[in-house]
Scaffold this motif. Structure first.
Motif, PDB file in Angstrom:
ATOM      1  N   LEU A 160      78.570 -26.384  28.288  1.00  0.00           N
ATOM      2  CA  LEU A 160      79.644 -27.341  28.013  1.00  0.00           C
ATOM      3  C   LEU A 160      80.984 -26.626  27.943  1.00  0.00           C
ATOM      4  O   LEU A 160      81.984 -27.103  28.511  1.00  0.00           O
ATOM      5  CB  LEU A 160      79.361 -28.078  26.701  1.00  0.00           C
ATOM      6  CG  LEU A 160      80.470 -29.005  26.198  1.00  0.00           C
ATOM      7  CD1 LEU A 160      80.747 -30.119  27.198  1.00  0.00           C
ATOM      8  CD2 LEU A 160      80.101 -29.587  24.829  1.00  0.00           C
ATOM      9  N   GLY A 161      81.029 -25.493  27.270  1.00  0.00           N
ATOM     10  CA  GLY A 161      82.287 -24.753  27.171  1.00  0.00           C
ATOM     11  C   GLY A 161      82.819 -24.350  28.535  1.00  0.00           C
ATOM     12  O   GLY A 161      84.030 -24.489  28.797  1.00  0.00           O
ATOM     13  N   ARG A 162      81.942 -23.863  29.399  1.00  0.00           N
ATOM     14  CA  ARG A 162      82.385 -23.489  30.748  1.00  0.00           C
ATOM     15  C   ARG A 162      82.851 -24.708  31.532  1.00  0.00           C
ATOM     16  O   ARG A 162      83.826 -24.640  32.279  1.00  0.00           O
ATOM     17  CB  ARG A 162      81.245 -22.778  31.485  1.00  0.00           C
ATOM     18  CG  ARG A 162      80.904 -21.408  30.914  1.00  0.00           C
ATOM     19  CD  ARG A 162      80.005 -20.615  31.850  1.00  0.00           C
ATOM     20  NE  ARG A 162      78.697 -21.240  32.020  1.00  0.00           N
ATOM     21  CZ  ARG A 162      77.633 -20.954  31.263  1.00  0.00           C
ATOM     22  NH1 ARG A 162      77.730 -20.087  30.276  1.00  0.00           N
ATOM     23  NH2 ARG A 162      76.474 -21.533  31.495  1.00  0.00           N
ATOM     24  N   ALA A 163      82.162 -25.831  31.343  1.00  0.00           N
ATOM     25  CA  ALA A 163      82.524 -27.043  32.076  1.00  0.00           C
ATOM     26  C   ALA A 163      83.881 -27.578  31.638  1.00  0.00           C
ATOM     27  O   ALA A 163      84.709 -27.974  32.468  1.00  0.00           O
ATOM     28  CB  ALA A 163      81.451 -28.118  31.878  1.00  0.00           C
ATOM     29  N   VAL A 164      84.149 -27.570  30.332  1.00  0.00           N
ATOM     30  CA  VAL A 164      85.430 -28.062  29.823  1.00  0.00           C
ATOM     31  C   VAL A 164      86.574 -27.187  30.327  1.00  0.00           C
ATOM     32  O   VAL A 164      87.659 -27.684  30.662  1.00  0.00           O
ATOM     33  CB  VAL A 164      85.407 -28.111  28.279  1.00  0.00           C
ATOM     34  CG1 VAL A 164      86.808 -28.398  27.733  1.00  0.00           C
ATOM     35  CG2 VAL A 164      84.432 -29.170  27.798  1.00  0.00           C
ATOM     36  N   ALA A 165      86.327 -25.879  30.399  1.00  0.00           N
ATOM     37  CA  ALA A 165      87.367 -24.976  30.898  1.00  0.00           C
ATOM     38  C   ALA A 165      87.699 -25.278  32.354  1.00  0.00           C
ATOM     39  O   ALA A 165      88.853 -25.115  32.777  1.00  0.00           O
ATOM     40  CB  ALA A 165      86.910 -23.523  30.757  1.00  0.00           C
ATOM     41  N   GLU A 166      86.722 -25.750  33.115  1.00  0.00           N
ATOM     42  CA  GLU A 166      86.949 -26.030  34.529  1.00  0.00           C
ATOM     43  C   GLU A 166      87.423 -27.457  34.771  1.00  0.00           C
ATOM     44  O   GLU A 166      88.235 -27.701  35.673  1.00  0.00           O
ATOM     45  CB  GLU A 166      85.663 -25.794  35.329  1.00  0.00           C
ATOM     46  CG  GLU A 166      85.809 -26.039  36.826  1.00  0.00           C
ATOM     47  CD  GLU A 166      84.582 -25.647  37.618  1.00  0.00           C
ATOM     48  OE1 GLU A 166      84.486 -26.050  38.791  1.00  0.00           O
ATOM     49  OE2 GLU A 166      83.700 -24.942  37.075  1.00  0.00           O
ATOM     50  N   VAL A 167      86.940 -28.406  33.964  1.00  0.00           N
ATOM     51  CA  VAL A 167      87.253 -29.831  34.183  1.00  0.00           C
ATOM     52  C   VAL A 167      87.839 -30.404  32.891  1.00  0.00           C
ATOM     53  O   VAL A 167      87.096 -30.831  31.995  1.00  0.00           O
ATOM     54  CB  VAL A 167      85.994 -30.629  34.602  1.00  0.00           C
ATOM     55  CG1 VAL A 167      86.383 -32.056  34.978  1.00  0.00           C
ATOM     56  CG2 VAL A 167      85.267 -29.949  35.758  1.00  0.00           C
ATOM     57  N   PRO A 168      89.167 -30.446  32.754  1.00  0.00           N
ATOM     58  CA  PRO A 168      89.790 -30.920  31.512  1.00  0.00           C
ATOM     59  C   PRO A 168      89.428 -32.363  31.162  1.00  0.00           C
ATOM     60  O   PRO A 168      89.507 -32.748  29.982  1.00  0.00           O
ATOM     61  CB  PRO A 168      91.292 -30.784  31.803  1.00  0.00           C
ATOM     62  CG  PRO A 168      91.383 -29.775  32.910  1.00  0.00           C
ATOM     63  CD  PRO A 168      90.152 -29.951  33.729  1.00  0.00           C
ATOM     64  N   GLU A 169      89.026 -33.169  32.143  1.00  0.00           N
ATOM     65  CA  GLU A 169      88.670 -34.572  31.867  1.00  0.00           C
ATOM     66  C   GLU A 169      87.507 -34.681  30.884  1.00  0.00           C
ATOM     67  O   GLU A 169      87.304 -35.733  30.264  1.00  0.00           O
ATOM     68  CB  GLU A 169      88.311 -35.300  33.168  1.00  0.00           C
ATOM     69  CG  GLU A 169      89.498 -35.564  34.084  1.00  0.00           C
ATOM     70  CD  GLU A 169      89.717 -34.430  35.074  1.00  0.00           C
ATOM     71  OE1 GLU A 169      90.324 -34.686  36.127  1.00  0.00           O
ATOM     72  OE2 GLU A 169      89.271 -33.286  34.790  1.00  0.00           O
ATOM     73  N   VAL A 218      84.065 -34.186  24.140  1.00  0.00           N
ATOM     74  CA  VAL A 218      83.351 -33.042  23.578  1.00  0.00           C
ATOM     75  C   VAL A 218      82.682 -33.393  22.260  1.00  0.00           C
ATOM     76  O   VAL A 218      81.532 -32.989  21.994  1.00  0.00           O
ATOM     77  CB  VAL A 218      84.309 -31.841  23.409  1.00  0.00           C
ATOM     78  CG1 VAL A 218      83.683 -30.776  22.501  1.00  0.00           C
ATOM     79  CG2 VAL A 218      84.641 -31.234  24.762  1.00  0.00           C
ATOM     80  N   SER A 219      83.340 -34.155  21.402  1.00  0.00           N
ATOM     81  CA  SER A 219      82.758 -34.453  20.088  1.00  0.00           C
ATOM     82  C   SER A 219      81.463 -35.249  20.222  1.00  0.00           C
ATOM     83  O   SER A 219      80.493 -35.001  19.476  1.00  0.00           O
ATOM     84  CB  SER A 219      83.766 -35.212  19.216  1.00  0.00           C
ATOM     85  OG  SER A 219      84.125 -36.451  19.825  1.00  0.00           O
ATOM     86  N   VAL A 220      81.432 -36.183  21.163  1.00  0.00           N
ATOM     87  CA  VAL A 220      80.210 -36.974  21.386  1.00  0.00           C
ATOM     88  C   VAL A 220      79.083 -36.073  21.867  1.00  0.00           C
ATOM     89  O   VAL A 220      77.938 -36.162  21.396  1.00  0.00           O
ATOM     90  CB  VAL A 220      80.482 -38.096  22.414  1.00  0.00           C
ATOM     91  CG1 VAL A 220      79.177 -38.777  22.837  1.00  0.00           C
ATOM     92  CG2 VAL A 220      81.457 -39.111  21.852  1.00  0.00           C
ATOM     93  N   ILE A 221      79.403 -35.194  22.800  1.00  0.00           N
ATOM     94  CA  ILE A 221      78.384 -34.305  23.356  1.00  0.00           C
ATOM     95  C   ILE A 221      77.902 -33.318  22.304  1.00  0.00           C
ATOM     96  O   ILE A 221      76.695 -33.081  22.143  1.00  0.00           O
ATOM     97  CB  ILE A 221      78.950 -33.564  24.587  1.00  0.00           C
ATOM     98  CG1 ILE A 221      79.455 -34.562  25.630  1.00  0.00           C
ATOM     99  CG2 ILE A 221      77.892 -32.652  25.187  1.00  0.00           C
ATOM    100  CD1 ILE A 221      80.274 -33.930  26.747  1.00  0.00           C
ATOM    101  N   GLU A 222      78.834 -32.744  21.548  1.00  0.00           N
ATOM    102  CA  GLU A 222      78.474 -31.780  20.507  1.00  0.00           C
ATOM    103  C   GLU A 222      77.555 -32.420  19.462  1.00  0.00           C
ATOM    104  O   GLU A 222      76.622 -31.780  18.966  1.00  0.00           O
ATOM    105  CB  GLU A 222      79.742 -31.243  19.833  1.00  0.00           C
ATOM    106  CG  GLU A 222      80.552 -30.297  20.691  1.00  0.00           C
ATOM    107  CD  GLU A 222      80.029 -28.868  20.609  1.00  0.00           C
ATOM    108  OE1 GLU A 222      78.914 -28.672  20.074  1.00  0.00           O
ATOM    109  OE2 GLU A 222      80.726 -27.956  21.072  1.00  0.00           O
TER     110      GLU A 222
END
Length: 441
Positions: free
Chosen positions: A272-281, A286-290
């Protein structure tokens, strides 16, 4: 030189895994004459310091008929060289070799014991595949030729032969395979199975149902619109559970304890961290996924693990006149063989199919002028079919406890995170499809 012709040609093929990157070097590791005018090549392609191997059936003709011009690789010493998978006069070698159960210059052609192969069938290449090449022989057989070679027995061959030996339903009968030694390891080159000539692709059937729903006037509920898919989703859930049962009977099983489950959640979080860094959308979700991942960390019971499909979605199942059949047990082609053969919770497959229902429901909305108006109908169709699939899965013997539901949710959101990255890289207009997975249901 042949290697130069191949280097210029291979980068344009759909099944070539290194498209978009320059080829640093290409070498021919193996060149075996199978019959006059047909050679089997294993070539090594170097890109960015790494090597991938591919197999090529190389045809040779002094004159090239028009029907083969699209398969031309080039000319060498006044001989036309071409991709012979498109030449039914050459590909009869595959059938005949498996039928005779013979070995030819290191290529071992094997027939499933007790099976008879009709060698009179002529081949036709299916054009839809991205990473392999499949040849259909008449209406009897389909032979999948693996283009990119990875040393080792392909998981699909291992699984379908084991399940067929048990008389398991819901699979296509295997007929034979071709293998060779690569790096001292038995390596699968091709697998031949029953061709389901009268079956329909699960993805196509689902899209037909969605189209019927969107076109219904007046706007009927999904349960009342023509082409309702829920009964088929339920049957597919039953079939999926039975396949998982057969896999658990045919191969070793195990359990993972709570500390290993926590490591699984940590792996989800790193991705997830790598994905957020690549895709800001992704950041607003993040809170729901976490929270979904955190619920997995709270689990204290053991999780059963076993062999699974590994790349399960509506495009991997076919509806025959009598039932659902599951195809393509090779797992995700881009993953290492050891990972594809590892034991996982069967809920990973269940999550993959749930994501596929969401994709089927929203696929037609990408770029649609009435997308906002149709969104509630898409959600209704997806929810109805997801529920029917889960009901069928339990009916077929699959287990989803309260704790399993937390793990299933985490698998599903992890898959959606992967999809967001994939769409951002390849189809930005479709990114809304996986992003919808993070809304409350």
């Amino acid at each position: 030189m042949l290697d130069e012709l191949l280097a210029a040609w291979i980068g344009r093929q759909r099944w070539f895994g290194g498209k978009g990157r320059p080829i640093d070097a290409l070498s021919i590791e193996s060149d075996v004459e199978l019959t006059p005018g047909l050679r089997h090549l294993v070539v090594a392609v170097w890109q960015d310091g790494s090597r991938d191997r591919y197999q090529i059936l190389l045809g040779e003709r002094t004159e090239l008929p028009d029907r083969l011009t699209h398969a031309l690789i080039g000319m060498l010493d006044d001989v036309y060289l071409y991709d012979a998978v498109h030449d039914p006069e050459r590909t009869s070698w595959l059938l005949e070799g498996m039928a005779r159960d013979e070995t030819d210059n290191g290529l071992r052609m094997r027939r499933v014991p007790g099976i008879t192969i009709d060698t009179s069938q002529r081949s036709l290449v299916l054009g839809a595949e991205q990473s392999n090449t499949s040849l259909v022989y008449g209406d009897l057989y389909i032979c999948k030729l693996f283009r990119r070679l990875i040393p080792g027995v392909n998981p699909e061959l291992e699984i379908i032969t084991a399940l067929a030996a048990r008389g398991a339903p819901h699979i296509a009968q295997p007929y034979g395979w071709i293998e060779t030694d690569l790096d001292g390891t038995d390596t699968t080159l091709a697998i031949m199975q029953e061709y389901l000539a009268t079956a329909n692709d699960g993805w196509d059937l689902a899209l037909t149902s969605v189209r019927d729903l969107y076109a219904s006037l007046p706007e009927l509920p999904a349960a009342e619109a023509g082409g309702d898919f829920a009964a088929e989703s339920l049957r597919l859930g039953v079939a999926t559970a039975r396949v998982h049962h057969e896999l658990a009977e045919a191969f070793p099983t195990d359990v993972i304890e709570s500390h290993e489950v926590k490591r699984m959640a940590e792996a989800f979080r790193r991705k997830l961290g790598r994905a957020v860094a690549e895709v800001p959308e992704l950041r607003p979700h993040v809170s729901v996924i976490e929270e979904a991942y955190h619920q997995v960390e709270l689990l204290t019971h053991e999780i059963p693990v076993q062999r699974i499909h590994g790349d399960y979605h509506l495009g991997q199942v076919m509806r025959t006149p009598t039932d659902w059949v599951v195809l393509d047990f090779e797992g995700e082609p881009g993953q290492p063989l050891a990972e594809r053969r590892a034991l996982y919770s069967p809920l990973r497959d269940v999550a993959g199919m749930l994501r596929s229902f969401d994709y089927a429901a929203r696929h037609l909305l990408a770029g649609h002028t009435q997308a906002e108006h149709l969104e509630p109908r898409a959600e209704e169709w997806a929810d109805r079919n997801r529920a029917a699939f889960l009901e069928g899965y339990v009916e077929g013997g699959g287990v989803i406890t309260r704790g399993d539901a937390a793990l299933l949710r985490a698998f599903e959101l992890s898959k959606a995170v992967y999809e967001v990255v994939y769409e951002a890289r390849n189809r930005p207009a479709w990114i809304s499809i996986p992003l919808a997975a993070f809304r409350p249901r």
